[in-house]
Design a protein around this motif. Sequence first.
Motif, PDB file in Angstrom:
ATOM      1  N   LEU A   9       0.870  -1.168   0.000  1.00 17.09           N
ATOM      2  CA  LEU A   9       0.000   0.000   0.000  1.00 17.09           C
ATOM      3  C   LEU A   9       0.910   1.222   0.000  1.00 17.09           C
ATOM      4  O   LEU A   9       1.712   1.407   0.916  1.00 17.09           O
ATOM      5  CB  LEU A   9      -0.896   0.008   1.236  1.00 17.09           C
ATOM      6  N   LYS A  10       0.775   2.029  -1.054  1.00 20.69           N
ATOM      7  CA  LYS A  10       1.603   3.219  -1.164  1.00 20.69           C
ATOM      8  C   LYS A  10       1.156   4.258  -0.151  1.00 20.69           C
ATOM      9  O   LYS A  10      -0.038   4.516   0.012  1.00 20.69           O
ATOM     10  CB  LYS A  10       1.456   3.806  -2.578  1.00 20.69           C
ATOM     11  N   PHE A  87      -6.407  -0.671  15.505  1.00 20.93           N
ATOM     12  CA  PHE A  87      -7.059  -0.720  14.199  1.00 20.93           C
ATOM     13  C   PHE A  87      -6.320   0.147  13.184  1.00 20.93           C
ATOM     14  O   PHE A  87      -5.321   0.767  13.496  1.00 20.93           O
ATOM     15  CB  PHE A  87      -8.530  -0.322  14.336  1.00 20.93           C
ATOM     16  N   TRP A  88      -6.835   0.179  11.972  1.00 22.69           N
ATOM     17  CA  TRP A  88      -6.152   0.858  10.877  1.00 22.69           C
ATOM     18  C   TRP A  88      -5.847   2.308  11.264  1.00 22.69           C
ATOM     19  O   TRP A  88      -6.718   3.050  11.716  1.00 22.69           O
ATOM     20  CB  TRP A  88      -6.977   0.762   9.592  1.00 22.69           C
ATOM     21  N   THR A  90      -5.350   5.243   9.926  1.00 21.95           N
ATOM     22  CA  THR A  90      -5.983   6.488   9.489  1.00 21.95           C
ATOM     23  C   THR A  90      -7.491   6.558   9.743  1.00 21.95           C
ATOM     24  O   THR A  90      -8.005   7.619  10.040  1.00 21.95           O
ATOM     25  CB  THR A  90      -5.724   6.762   7.991  1.00 21.95           C
ATOM     26  N   ASP A  91      -8.198   5.436   9.626  1.00 20.56           N
ATOM     27  CA  ASP A  91      -9.663   5.552   9.800  1.00 20.56           C
ATOM     28  C   ASP A  91     -10.222   4.634  10.886  1.00 20.56           C
ATOM     29  O   ASP A  91     -11.440   4.524  11.035  1.00 20.56           O
ATOM     30  CB  ASP A  91     -10.399   5.325   8.467  1.00 20.56           C
ATOM     31  N   ARG A  97     -12.442  -7.209   9.821  1.00 16.60           N
ATOM     32  CA  ARG A  97     -13.895  -7.107   9.579  1.00 16.60           C
ATOM     33  C   ARG A  97     -14.134  -6.683   8.137  1.00 16.60           C
ATOM     34  O   ARG A  97     -15.142  -6.068   7.815  1.00 16.60           O
ATOM     35  CB  ARG A  97     -14.547  -6.082  10.514  1.00 16.60           C
ATOM     36  N   ALA A 104     -11.385  -2.502  -5.307  1.00 17.53           N
ATOM     37  CA  ALA A 104     -11.645  -1.137  -5.774  1.00 17.53           C
ATOM     38  C   ALA A 104     -12.328  -0.322  -4.677  1.00 17.53           C
ATOM     39  O   ALA A 104     -12.851   0.750  -4.925  1.00 17.53           O
ATOM     40  CB  ALA A 104     -12.514  -1.175  -7.026  1.00 17.53           C
ATOM     41  N   GLY A 105     -12.338  -0.859  -3.456  1.00 18.65           N
ATOM     42  CA  GLY A 105     -13.070  -0.212  -2.366  1.00 18.65           C
ATOM     43  C   GLY A 105     -12.195   0.667  -1.495  1.00 18.65           C
ATOM     44  O   GLY A 105     -11.198   1.225  -1.949  1.00 18.65           O
ATOM     45  N   GLU A 106     -12.594   0.780  -0.220  1.00 28.63           N
ATOM     46  CA  GLU A 106     -11.871   1.601   0.752  1.00 28.63           C
ATOM     47  C   GLU A 106     -10.523   0.959   1.098  1.00 28.63           C
ATOM     48  O   GLU A 106     -10.309  -0.230   0.832  1.00 28.63           O
ATOM     49  CB  GLU A 106     -12.722   1.733   2.019  1.00 28.63           C
ATOM     50  N   THR A 107      -9.668   1.721   1.747  1.00 34.16           N
ATOM     51  CA  THR A 107      -8.298   1.285   1.999  1.00 34.16           C
ATOM     52  C   THR A 107      -8.223  -0.102   2.657  1.00 34.16           C
ATOM     53  O   THR A 107      -7.517  -0.992   2.162  1.00 34.16           O
ATOM     54  CB  THR A 107      -7.574   2.328   2.879  1.00 34.16           C
ATOM     55  N   ARG A 110      -9.229  -2.889   0.495  1.00 38.43           N
ATOM     56  CA  ARG A 110      -8.194  -3.231  -0.490  1.00 38.43           C
ATOM     57  C   ARG A 110      -7.103  -4.089   0.135  1.00 38.43           C
ATOM     58  O   ARG A 110      -6.603  -5.024  -0.490  1.00 38.43           O
ATOM     59  CB  ARG A 110      -7.567  -1.947  -1.068  1.00 38.43           C
TER      60      ARG A 110
END
Lengths: 311, 312
Positions: A9-10, A87-88, A90-91, A97, A104-107, A110
């Motif tokens: 992931l860039k 958890f992730w 940034t968000d 889950r 092609a979806g959210e981070t 992907r």
Amino acid sequence: MKKECIYTLKKQYRDDLNIYGYRFGQGEKAACIVGSIRGNEVQQLYICSQLVKSLKRLEENGAIVGRNEVMVIPSVNHSSMNISKRFWATDNTDINRMFPGYDAGETTQRIAAGLFDAIQGYQYGIQFPSFYLPGDFVPHVRMMETGFQSHALANQFGMPYVVIRKPKPIDTTTLNYNWQIWNTNAFSLYTSATDRIDRDSARQAVACVLRFLTQMGILRYTSHSGYLASVIREEELFNIKTGVSGIYQRYANPGEEIHQGQILASVIDPLEGEELARVLSPTDGIIFFAHSAPLVMEGTIVFKIIERLHE
Amino acid sequence: MIKEVVSVGLAVDECLRVKKNVLQPERLSGDEKRICIVTGTHGDELEGQYVCYELNRMIQEHKENLKGIVEIYPALNPLGVDSISRGIPMFDLDMNRIFPGDEKGAVAEHVAARIIEDIAGADLCIDIHASNIFLREIPQARINVNTARQLLPFARRLNLDFVWIHAAATVLESTLAHSLNSIQVPTVVVEMGVGMRITEEFCHQLTDGIFCVMKDLGVWDGEVAKPKTPIISQDGEVGFVNAEAPGIFVPCVEHWRNVQKGQRIGRILNSLDGTVEQEVCAPIHGMLFTLREYPVVSCGSLIARVLGGDFE
Ligand SMILES: [Zn+2]
């Protein structure tokens, strides 16, 4: 041993997230082992690092049987681990889950899709996850009741307990559930720690995975015989809750045999120090799960007990 | 009359309390309709706070028009609202993924079960959400396709711009709305605005709509606004735009506008080397009903949703 980057992931403000897979042997996709998916799963990371080390030596000694390939992915989410987030980063979404993911979806969809793509098609899938309630467990193998699960196979790890969980709607997006739906026999292994390293239970977990691979004919390895597991359905575990809140002191640990009426813990007035309540065992049995934080809310599940009749 | 729905003792000298305000006529006949307005499941969504205030204020200023029972629950996740956390602090799962809850389960599941028990029997529930901190939404109802027939008559009257009828998903069976709909409490989810902010015009718009529905149900007999006719869409006509590169997103169109297919919506910029990482374009011709609010994006971050068609 072949190390390869299975997903990147860039990132703009930090180094890219690279997820690595370690392959041992060549040929049929026999088994895949996934370690830490959440940023606090340090024990899970440690176990997988030890597995990579063991499998590397075993492969060098020709211990991988025939045309079998084993892949280990020790860490999926070190972007969060490096900054002490569960958890992730940034968000705050949970990669576990997001399965089967969407490229092609959210981070985090992907990331899940990238991971799932790399780990599909294996006959056996082993994951080291963590539980949504903080606390300590008796080491066990957990499987979802999807209709595809086999507890005879789960027994081959030689862990003391096999737990069958009836999936709730929220479980349908976990790795374990999706692996099973996509024809991989999936097992989740729980040891007694998450955000700290417990070397004894880590060593046991590594031995259990090697024993399983040996029993399945993937590895040639002299394993000591493990436990003959008791199979438990999760809904049969007896929950003990605290009636009051305060400072929590635990007197009994996971794996301990307990008797009806035994004092398992007490709750102390956080300002005045007096004992407010004692947690008594309502039954004879074995402690399966124990709350570990020093504070409790009212109604917290502080123990899950395997009742005696399972012996 | 302020009532406590559920209370749980916290470790040191405090309780988690979910509260509601019950507004009802002086004299009850026993066959009043009851409507519940709930919000604050996600602690970072605040638009509903102002709607609750306005409803409270307007009903109490003309109490003589109140013919039924209105129950206002401003914060189903009060610790989350207080601590600016989307979820329940110290609990892993999204609160809107644990319904209908479990009396015998963990604390949060117990709280969820008591909330359901409290709302059960209502004639209508409106669950107000405010997107998240990343995306801005036009005032809209979100309805699962399986409940569309039952909920559309309410959703049409809520003075919203848009009703999105989406496909069912197993994981959504653990939302508050799904749990209430399955015990025959018609529950409409409203999404509007953006997290951590209050968009006053949207709040007034929804408040007017809630009064319309209250009047329809015979809960209110004062003057109400004539509700807008919302655009109604099924899933298939929605185009998604996600970031394909990380950086800073700067939009160049306004929210709630028509865009042409291929029209530039904005750009993702690299602040270190001064380059444009991505020109972000509309995937279809239509109306931009979701637009990225928070500038920092990763690969995959949602930037916009476009409803296909011509709406101006
Ligand atoms: Zn929400």
